[in-house]
Write an enzyme that holds these catalytic residues in place. Structure first.
Site, PDB file in Angstrom:
ATOM      1  N   LEU A 166      -7.653   8.684   3.384  1.00 23.53           N
ATOM      2  CA  LEU A 166      -7.667   7.294   2.938  1.00 23.53           C
ATOM      3  C   LEU A 166      -8.229   6.364   3.999  1.00 23.53           C
ATOM      4  CD1 LEU A 166      -6.903   4.934   1.058  1.00 23.53           C
ATOM      5  CD2 LEU A 166      -4.630   5.007   2.087  1.00 23.53           C
ATOM      6  N   HIS A 219      -6.146   6.203  -3.673  1.00 21.09           N
ATOM      7  CA  HIS A 219      -6.969   6.870  -2.668  1.00 21.09           C
ATOM      8  C   HIS A 219      -8.394   7.067  -3.191  1.00 21.09           C
ATOM      9  CE1 HIS A 219      -3.720   8.846   0.087  1.00 21.09           C
ATOM     10  NE2 HIS A 219      -3.347   7.651  -0.332  1.00 21.09           N
ATOM     11  N   TYR A 274       3.155  -3.807  -5.109  1.00 18.68           N
ATOM     12  CA  TYR A 274       2.759  -3.584  -3.721  1.00 18.68           C
ATOM     13  C   TYR A 274       1.406  -2.881  -3.647  1.00 18.68           C
ATOM     14  CZ  TYR A 274       3.169  -1.893   1.116  1.00 18.68           C
ATOM     15  OH  TYR A 274       2.952  -1.616   2.445  1.00 18.68           O
ATOM     16  N   TYR A 275       1.250  -1.843  -4.448  1.00 17.67           N
ATOM     17  CA  TYR A 275      -0.017  -1.119  -4.439  1.00 17.67           C
ATOM     18  C   TYR A 275      -1.081  -1.815  -5.282  1.00 17.67           C
ATOM     19  CZ  TYR A 275       1.500   2.640  -1.496  1.00 17.67           C
ATOM     20  OH  TYR A 275       1.916   3.353  -0.399  1.00 17.67           O
ATOM     21  N   GLN A 276      -0.679  -2.661  -6.198  1.00 12.85           N
ATOM     22  CA  GLN A 276      -1.664  -3.477  -6.912  1.00 12.85           C
ATOM     23  C   GLN A 276      -2.386  -4.381  -5.919  1.00 12.85           C
ATOM     24  OE1 GLN A 276      -0.626  -4.881 -10.702  1.00 12.85           O
ATOM     25  NE2 GLN A 276      -2.141  -6.486 -10.799  1.00 12.85           N
ATOM     26  N   ARG A 277      -1.630  -5.017  -5.049  1.00 13.46           N
ATOM     27  CA  ARG A 277      -2.211  -5.858  -3.997  1.00 13.46           C
ATOM     28  C   ARG A 277      -3.233  -5.076  -3.185  1.00 13.46           C
ATOM     29  NH1 ARG A 277      -1.499  -4.832   0.991  1.00 13.46           N
ATOM     30  NH2 ARG A 277       0.118  -3.364   0.395  1.00 13.46           N
ATOM     31  N   HIS A 430       4.286   7.235  -5.933  1.00 10.26           N
ATOM     32  CA  HIS A 430       4.913   6.107  -5.246  1.00 10.26           C
ATOM     33  C   HIS A 430       6.020   5.474  -6.081  1.00 10.26           C
ATOM     34  CE1 HIS A 430       2.612   5.989  -1.624  1.00 10.26           C
ATOM     35  NE2 HIS A 430       1.466   5.946  -2.262  1.00 10.26           N
ATOM     36  N   HIS A 432       9.730   5.195  -8.113  1.00 15.29           N
ATOM     37  CA  HIS A 432      11.125   5.515  -7.834  1.00 15.29           C
ATOM     38  C   HIS A 432      11.851   5.837  -9.139  1.00 15.29           C
ATOM     39  CE1 HIS A 432      11.327   3.293  -3.679  1.00 15.29           C
ATOM     40  NE2 HIS A 432      10.308   4.126  -3.782  1.00 15.29           N
ATOM     41  N   ASP A 450      16.080  -4.824  -4.331  1.00 13.25           N
ATOM     42  CA  ASP A 450      15.521  -3.484  -4.421  1.00 13.25           C
ATOM     43  C   ASP A 450      15.194  -3.053  -2.997  1.00 13.25           C
ATOM     44  OD1 ASP A 450      13.354  -1.378  -4.613  1.00 13.25           O
ATOM     45  OD2 ASP A 450      13.714  -1.688  -6.756  1.00 13.25           O
ATOM     46  N   GLU A 681      29.191 -29.707   7.957  1.00 10.24           N
ATOM     47  CA  GLU A 681      30.482 -29.017   7.868  1.00 10.24           C
ATOM     48  C   GLU A 681      31.136 -29.278   6.515  1.00 10.24           C
ATOM     49  OE1 GLU A 681      32.905 -29.916  11.249  1.00 10.24           O
ATOM     50  OE2 GLU A 681      31.388 -29.244  12.686  1.00 10.24           O
TER      51      GLU A 681
END
Length: 748
Positions: A166, A219, A274-277, A430, A432, A450, A681
């Protein structure tokens, strides 16, 4: 001659085919134990987060010297970085180290410097930048024939310059853009030598690494993008066709197939936000190269403009700028990443959508490209409009029938509420084991959490930044998520191949002003067990913030142990039931499937009157209240057991446990309330403002009845038959409650 061949003729004539794209460097993440993925948005480099208002980024120290636009600041930042690299001299070491090591990081800095130097040469014509790129590539041309499989290779496809394939693909995507910008300035001897370098790199990707090249996976997206862009620069139609259609050029693999298979019709990417980004960068930049060289492809129109839609969807999959961290995800990844700077720029260039300008304003960075300049100019001209973060349903799967991700919002995207119901597919390697999971954001915080990935990106001491063993033993396991766990086993018994074939169903969805809901269902995560999860965001008179309603209906003919975890962030302030605390010893909850990583701090046997816990997070309080089973147990626990290398974050969990249960209803509400002001306070409404909650079942429906301290009573009904036109009625304490459709909010 076709437009396609005319583009190649132009390429052969001038050697410049990508310059109109503009370049911006992206780096491959340094580790991925699972061969199914790794990605580029790597550790933020010394300048990746600097902004137009940052003196160190722009080389100024006075108000008068500040750049006029974000693009001017980007040019100043890139100039400072490249000039520093030029002063240090060309350094192309023999590859040796894994992610985070010296040689790994040096090669990353090299391609970053080359791509930015190439852009600076295109912008200002200063020959020193072309000379720097030339000298660097000539050094690589000398080195590359000496390389074999990387000495630090792991259990996936190896690279040559880097430990995994990669990273080599990311080097190629960046370096070919640098070469494209300076190729016409070279003499024949240097051009031929560097052409051979890139042909060799493309052959390594498409022949020696063909198994990766022909996958439908991120990849392969990087590999095909690098090979295809190399083909355009070198005028090699064979390389371009391989990139577009796969190594056999039959359309069963390749970039076009990836576009068709990895995105849903709504632009949701199979592996998650996350992997879309990460994957958007090669998709967008290669698509732009295709568009410039072969406009007849109409690549940005393919599948109803799927790539531009995916860019928009990626932005929606954030809260306060950070991506929802489900599946393998690093929690600090946000819109402030290099691939998103480039994606926003190209998307704006194609659409002129002024809402994207507000994202660039949030990022305070633009791409070093013509598209980046257009973004900066649009901002300077006052064209920016707010991005419309809103509730939405994002279907999953190529045809949109592999479940969905439901996002329910109230208020803005920085301080308002966002409920995320993850009823989507596994997400390949990737993914879960988290079917029907959920997260909740409020007041700028992730409240119901998460875990994301067990990984310390680019930290050498943590296995070179790779995914850690605990990613498999904890982070992917079902108990690590807000899902039902049956008999202490993960969904699909932890088998990703089976999980990939059996997605959940998105049964119903609706977004409204005072009542929004999502209903997801799966009957295949456990043999003989069906699960339907109803989640809603509900406004109630007298309460300052909407509440979250969670009703899961479980069906099973056989008895089981059910565990329903709630992962939250904050410090407990009040607990309803009497605790039995483990003050001298700290037992571990189980032996495997993630249970071996859970310390048990306390247990209790709640009843309906006291089944709640309250915690404080930042300046707000949260109460989780639920309807307990007779004889059920509450477990207060913490992550971190059996973790000798301290690879896991210590985070709290509350688990509802019911033994010997068959058919069951898990019902709960999450309430946001009160305020803590440390400076003054002062504490306001730190206890729940809800008097009671109960669940009533009957007549093919489940109804939650909520009463506030002020006497307001509201019923939330969820039907077992989710047809939109079906009428339902349930008797609530002598009052007949009626509604039509899958769900309703009824004032009592």
């Amino acid at each position: 001659m076709t437009a396609y061949l005319r583009a190649f003729s132009a390429t052969l004539a001038c050697g410049i085919s990508l310059a109109a794209i503009g370049a911006f460097p992206v780096h491959a993440e340094t580790g991925d134990v699972d061969s199914l993925g790794a990605e580029s948005g790597d550790v933020v480099t010394e300048m990746a987060m600097q902004t137009a208002d940052d003196d160190t980024a722009t080389g100024h120290g006075s108000e008068a010297a500040k750049p006029a636009t974000l693009f001017d600041a980007e040019v100043a930042r890139a100039t400072a970085f490249v000039d520093d690299m030029m002063r240090a001299g060309v350094n192309v070491p023999m590859p040796k180290d894994p992610g985070g090591g010296y040689t790994h990081e040096q090669h990353k800095k090299n391609y970053k410097a080359m791509v930015e130097a190439g852009e600076l040469y295109r912008l200002n014509g200063d020959a020193k930048y072309a000379g720097f790129v030339r000298d660097m590539l000539l050094a690589y041309a000398d080195l590359y024939p000496k390389l074999g499989p990387h000495p630090a290779r792991s259990n996936q496809q190896y690279g040559r310059l880097f430990w995994q394939n990669l990273n080599d693909a990311v080097w190629l995507v960046n370096s070919i853009q640098a070469y494209d910008n300076i190729r016409a300035s070279l003499n024949d001897k240097d051009r031929k030598k560097i052409d051979i370098l890139f042909r060799s790199a493309a052959e390594f990707m498409s022949v020696e690494s063909v198994k990766t090249f022909d996958r439908i996976h991120n990849h392969a997206t990087w590999s095909t993008a690098g090979v295809g862009m190399t083909g355009y620069v070198l005028g090699d139609k064979n390389l371009v066709d391989k990139a577009l259609l796969g190594s056999k050029k039959d359309g069963k693999a390749g970039f076009l197939r990836q576009m068709d298979q990895l995105f849903s019709p709504d632009g949701y990417y199979a592996e998650g936000p996350y992997y879309q980004r990460y994957a958007l960068w090669p998709f967008i930049v290669f698509a732009d190269a295709i568009d410039k060289n072969d406009p007849s492809q109409k690549i940005f129109e393919r599948r109803d403009a799927i790539l531009l839609k995916a860019m928009n969807t990626a932005i929606h999959l954030t809260y306060k700028g950070r991506f929802f961290p489900f599946n393998d995800a690093i929690k600090d990844k946000s819109l402030n990443t290099e691939e998103m700077y480039q994606g926003v720029a190209i998307a704006y260039a194609k659409t002129k959508n002024p809402q994207l300008l507000s994202i660039a304003q949030y990022q305070r960075r633009v791409a070093l490209s013509a598209a980046g300049r257009a973004v900066a100019d649009g901002i300077a001209q006052g064209l920016s409009q707010p991005f419309p973060f809103q509730s939405m349903l994002l279907r999953d799967g190529p045809s949109g029938d592999d479940g969905a991700v439901a996002i329910l919002r109230h208020g803005d995207s920085d301080t308002g509420q966002a409920l995320v119901a993850k009823n989507s597919s596994q997400g390949m390697g990737h993914g879960h084991f988290d079917k029907l999971s959920w997260q909740f954001y409020d007041n700028g915080q992730e409240v119901v959490t998460d875990y994301g990935a067990a990984r310390f990106l680019n930290v050498v001491a943590k296995d070179g930044g790779k995914y850690l063993p605990e990613n498999e033993s904890w982070a992917k396991q079902s108990i690590a998520h807000n899902v039902l766990v049956v008999d202490e086993k993960s969904h699909f018994d932890g088998d990703v191949k089976i999980a990939d074939t059996l997605p959940p169903k998105q049964i119903a969805y609706q977004a409204g002003d005072d009542f929004s809901y999502s209903i997801g269902q799966i009957n295949t995560a456990y043999e003989g067990v069906g699960m339907t999860r109803n989640m809603a965001m509900v406004s109630i008179e007298g309460l300052k913030h909407p509440i979250i309603v969670d009703v899961m209906r479980v069906t099973s003919a056989a008895p089981h142990q059910y565990d329903m975890p709630l992962h939250y962030q904050g410090h407990i302030t009040r607990i309803g039931p009497q605790l039995s605390s483990n003050v001298e010893t700290r037992p571990v909850l189980g032996k495997d499937n993630g249970y071996q990583h859970i310390w048990v701090d306390a247990t209790a046997q709640p009843v309906s009157q006291n089944a709640f816990i309250t915690w404080q997070l930042d300046n707000r309080f949260y109460t989780w209240r639920w309807a307990p089973f007779a004889g059920s147990e509450m477990i207060l626990a913490e992550i971190g057991a059996n973790d000798p290398m301290f690879n896991l974050r210590r985070e709290p969990i509350m688990i509802q446990r019911a033994k010997g249960a068959g058919n069951a209803i898990f019902a709960g509400i999450l309430e946001s309330h009160g305020k803590y002001d440390g400076a003054a306070e002062q504490t306001i409404a730190s206890d729940s403002q809800i008097k009671s909650m109960k669940i009533v079942n009957g007549n093919g429906a489940d109804v939650m009845v909520i009463e506030t301290l002020n006497g307001v009573r509201v019923a939330i009904g969820f039907a077992h038959n989710e047809q939109a036109d079906m009428e339902h009625s349930v008797d609530i304490d002598g009052q007949l409650v009626k509604w039509t459709g899958p769900a309703a909010r009824i004032k009592l």
